[in-house]
Motif scaffolding. Structure first.
Motif, PDB file in Angstrom:
ATOM      1  N   TRP A  57       0.806  -1.215   0.000  1.00  0.00           N
ATOM      2  CA  TRP A  57       0.000   0.000   0.000  1.00  0.00           C
ATOM      3  C   TRP A  57       0.842   1.269   0.000  1.00  0.00           C
ATOM      4  CZ3 TRP A  57      -4.704  -0.458  -1.566  1.00  0.00           C
ATOM      5  CH2 TRP A  57      -5.388  -1.669  -1.365  1.00  0.00           C
ATOM      6  N   GLY A  58       2.067   1.189   0.440  1.00  0.00           N
ATOM      7  CA  GLY A  58       2.929   2.368   0.410  1.00  0.00           C
ATOM      8  C   GLY A  58       3.285   2.817  -0.992  1.00  0.00           C
ATOM      9  N   ARG A  59       3.006   1.973  -1.992  1.00  0.00           N
ATOM     10  CA  ARG A  59       3.294   2.299  -3.388  1.00  0.00           C
ATOM     11  C   ARG A  59       2.025   2.500  -4.204  1.00  0.00           C
ATOM     12  NH1 ARG A  59       5.016  -1.594  -6.227  1.00  0.00           N
ATOM     13  NH2 ARG A  59       5.704  -0.180  -7.873  1.00  0.00           N
ATOM     14  N   VAL A  60       0.893   2.638  -3.537  1.00  0.00           N
ATOM     15  CA  VAL A  60      -0.389   2.708  -4.241  1.00  0.00           C
ATOM     16  C   VAL A  60      -0.953   4.132  -4.169  1.00  0.00           C
ATOM     17  CG1 VAL A  60      -2.783   1.895  -4.260  1.00  0.00           C
ATOM     18  CG2 VAL A  60      -0.904   0.277  -3.833  1.00  0.00           C
ATOM     19  N   GLU A  61      -1.530   4.572  -5.273  1.00  0.00           N
ATOM     20  CA  GLU A  61      -2.198   5.864  -5.352  1.00  0.00           C
ATOM     21  C   GLU A  61      -3.619   5.605  -5.860  1.00  0.00           C
ATOM     22  OE1 GLU A  61      -0.790  10.318  -6.821  1.00  0.00           O
ATOM     23  OE2 GLU A  61       0.192   8.519  -7.593  1.00  0.00           O
ATOM     24  N   ILE A  62      -4.604   6.196  -5.198  1.00  0.00           N
ATOM     25  CA  ILE A  62      -6.006   5.902  -5.497  1.00  0.00           C
ATOM     26  C   ILE A  62      -6.737   7.160  -5.960  1.00  0.00           C
ATOM     27  CG2 ILE A  62      -8.223   5.248  -4.461  1.00  0.00           C
ATOM     28  CD1 ILE A  62      -6.694   3.252  -2.741  1.00  0.00           C
ATOM     29  N   PHE A  63      -7.487   6.999  -7.049  1.00  0.00           N
ATOM     30  CA  PHE A  63      -8.389   8.024  -7.550  1.00  0.00           C
ATOM     31  C   PHE A  63      -9.809   7.452  -7.538  1.00  0.00           C
ATOM     32  CE2 PHE A  63      -4.235   8.721  -9.365  1.00  0.00           C
ATOM     33  CZ  PHE A  63      -4.040  10.085  -9.266  1.00  0.00           C
ATOM     34  N   PHE A  64     -10.788   8.311  -7.800  1.00  0.00           N
ATOM     35  CA  PHE A  64     -12.193   7.888  -7.805  1.00  0.00           C
ATOM     36  C   PHE A  64     -12.796   8.169  -9.174  1.00  0.00           C
ATOM     37  CE2 PHE A  64     -11.056   8.153  -3.475  1.00  0.00           C
ATOM     38  CZ  PHE A  64     -11.855   7.239  -2.797  1.00  0.00           C
ATOM     39  N   SER A  65     -13.619   7.235  -9.655  1.00  0.00           N
ATOM     40  CA  SER A  65     -14.230   7.417 -10.974  1.00  0.00           C
ATOM     41  C   SER A  65     -15.238   8.554 -10.968  1.00  0.00           C
ATOM     42  CB  SER A  65     -14.906   6.124 -11.429  1.00  0.00           C
ATOM     43  OG  SER A  65     -16.003   5.799 -10.573  1.00  0.00           O
ATOM     44  N   ASP A  66     -15.901   8.753  -9.838  1.00  0.00           N
ATOM     45  CA  ASP A  66     -16.937   9.775  -9.757  1.00  0.00           C
ATOM     46  C   ASP A  66     -17.326   9.973  -8.303  1.00  0.00           C
ATOM     47  OD1 ASP A  66     -18.132   7.164  -9.769  1.00  0.00           O
ATOM     48  OD2 ASP A  66     -20.087   8.050 -10.185  1.00  0.00           O
ATOM     49  N   VAL A  69      -6.263  -0.408   5.688  1.00  0.00           N
ATOM     50  CA  VAL A  69      -4.961  -0.646   5.059  1.00  0.00           C
ATOM     51  C   VAL A  69      -4.025   0.527   5.347  1.00  0.00           C
ATOM     52  CG1 VAL A  69      -5.970  -2.076   3.248  1.00  0.00           C
ATOM     53  CG2 VAL A  69      -5.654   0.381   2.841  1.00  0.00           C
ATOM     54  N   PRO A  70      -2.694   0.277   5.319  1.00  0.00           N
ATOM     55  CA  PRO A  70      -1.726   1.332   5.634  1.00  0.00           C
ATOM     56  C   PRO A  70      -1.393   2.205   4.434  1.00  0.00           C
ATOM     57  CG  PRO A  70      -0.570  -0.741   5.318  1.00  0.00           C
ATOM     58  CD  PRO A  70      -2.042  -1.050   5.190  1.00  0.00           C
ATOM     59  N   ILE A  71      -2.369   2.971   3.984  1.00  0.00           N
ATOM     60  CA  ILE A  71      -2.142   3.898   2.879  1.00  0.00           C
ATOM     61  C   ILE A  71      -2.175   5.316   3.428  1.00  0.00           C
ATOM     62  CG2 ILE A  71      -4.594   4.013   2.244  1.00  0.00           C
ATOM     63  CD1 ILE A  71      -3.670   4.181  -0.705  1.00  0.00           C
ATOM     64  N   THR A  72      -1.277   6.167   2.956  1.00  0.00           N
ATOM     65  CA  THR A  72      -1.214   7.531   3.469  1.00  0.00           C
ATOM     66  C   THR A  72      -2.344   8.369   2.871  1.00  0.00           C
ATOM     67  OG1 THR A  72       0.261   8.269   1.695  1.00  0.00           O
ATOM     68  CG2 THR A  72       1.289   7.374   3.691  1.00  0.00           C
ATOM     69  N   PRO A  73      -2.895   9.310   3.641  1.00  0.00           N
ATOM     70  CA  PRO A  73      -3.975  10.152   3.111  1.00  0.00           C
ATOM     71  C   PRO A  73      -3.589  10.887   1.830  1.00  0.00           C
ATOM     72  CG  PRO A  73      -3.844  10.366   5.490  1.00  0.00           C
ATOM     73  CD  PRO A  73      -2.648   9.551   5.071  1.00  0.00           C
ATOM     74  N   ALA A  74      -2.323  11.276   1.708  1.00  0.00           N
ATOM     75  CA  ALA A  74      -1.893  12.018   0.521  1.00  0.00           C
ATOM     76  C   ALA A  74      -1.990  11.189  -0.749  1.00  0.00           C
ATOM     77  CB  ALA A  74      -0.464  12.516   0.710  1.00  0.00           C
ATOM     78  N   ALA A  75      -2.035   9.867  -0.614  1.00  0.00           N
ATOM     79  CA  ALA A  75      -2.115   8.982  -1.780  1.00  0.00           C
ATOM     80  C   ALA A  75      -3.555   8.678  -2.183  1.00  0.00           C
ATOM     81  CB  ALA A  75      -1.367   7.683  -1.501  1.00  0.00           C
ATOM     82  N   VAL A  76      -4.519   9.220  -1.448  1.00  0.00           N
ATOM     83  CA  VAL A  76      -5.937   8.998  -1.736  1.00  0.00           C
ATOM     84  C   VAL A  76      -6.523  10.311  -2.240  1.00  0.00           C
ATOM     85  CG1 VAL A  76      -8.176   8.335  -0.803  1.00  0.00           C
ATOM     86  CG2 VAL A  76      -6.087   7.220   0.036  1.00  0.00           C
TER      87      VAL A  76
END
Length: 238
Positions: A65-74, A98-105
């Motif tokens: 998760w430290g290498r993941v960046e998440i976007f939203f379709s809508d 999951v251990p994902i940073t807020p900046a990556a969401v």
């Protein structure tokens, strides 16, 4: 589970909603694990009820998760804690586990006016890429019984947008949607469809019916992951 290829789109038919969630989870996990090691894995996630079980399954998988960046379709133009918020669903099903940073969401800020939220979503997309657009490994999408995908609805001017990456969509509530150039620019698209009420639209979309936004998804790189109930109008011949 049955797989076949129509033109260059992959069609995967599974028994039911539980099998849909399991197979979607495996494919999302694979996309994140197999992304190039020299950059972040980037994924677009859909809201709605259909993908939620897959996200819950994904939360327990060994994804870096430290290498993941998440976007939203809508997103709907509601507060992030609202029951109708796509962000809230994804947060409760996946992100808070999951251990994902807020900046990556990259949440679409539905609590502000739709035009402003679309502008923010576009900035996030452009800022995360080396050029005009980040390289997206996978876009997870759904489809409505009317053939809409993301928040691109039949007959809406947003479907025809070719330059903007995110657009406001009128309605009650208003919405923000990524545009077809973004969705079709992803390396792969995974479209999850369940329900007999979507069978007619699914057959049209798979055939590339341009009157339906889902029918405008690029065939190459698209997997239609559908239940038997949704597949009722598809040609099931080999």
């Amino acid at each position: 589970m049955a797989d076949r290829v129509s033109d260059t789109a992959e069609i995967v038919v599974v028994d039911d909603a539980a099998a849909l969630a399991d197979e979607a989870m495996r494919r999302i996990e694979a996309a994140l694990l197999n992304a190039p090691a020299d950059r972040r894995s980037r994924i677009v996630l859909a809201g709605g009820s259909t993908p939620a079980p897959a996200y819950r399954h994904l939360a327990s998988r060994p994804v870096p998760w430290g290498r993941v960046e998440i976007f939203f379709s809508d997103e709907r133009c509601v507060a992030p804690a609202h029951d109708a918020s796509n962000y809230r669903m994804v947060h409760e099903a996946l992100l808070e586990h999951v251990p994902i940073t807020p900046a990556a969401v990259h949440r679409i800020p539905g609590e502000i006016p739709a035009a402003d939220a679309a502008a923010q979503a576009e900035r996030d997309l452009r800022d995360s890429g080396a050029g005009d657009l980040p390289e997206i490994d996978l876009a997870v999408l759904g489809m409505g019984a009317d053939g809409h995908t993301a928040s691109l609805f039949p007959g809406d001017p947003a479907v025809e947008e070719t330059r903007a990456l995110a657009v406001p969509v009128s309605g009650d509530p208003a919405r923000v949607s990524l545009t077809l150039p973004v969705l079709n620019g992803a390396n792969r698209r995974l479209v999850m469809v369940d329900g007999e009420d979507k069978a007619a639209a699914l057959a049209r979309a798979v055939a590339g019916d341009a009157e339906l936004p889902a029918g405008r998804l690029a065939a190459s790189g698209t997997t239609w992951l559908v239940t038997l109930a949704a597949a009722g109008h598809l040609d099931q011949s080999p």
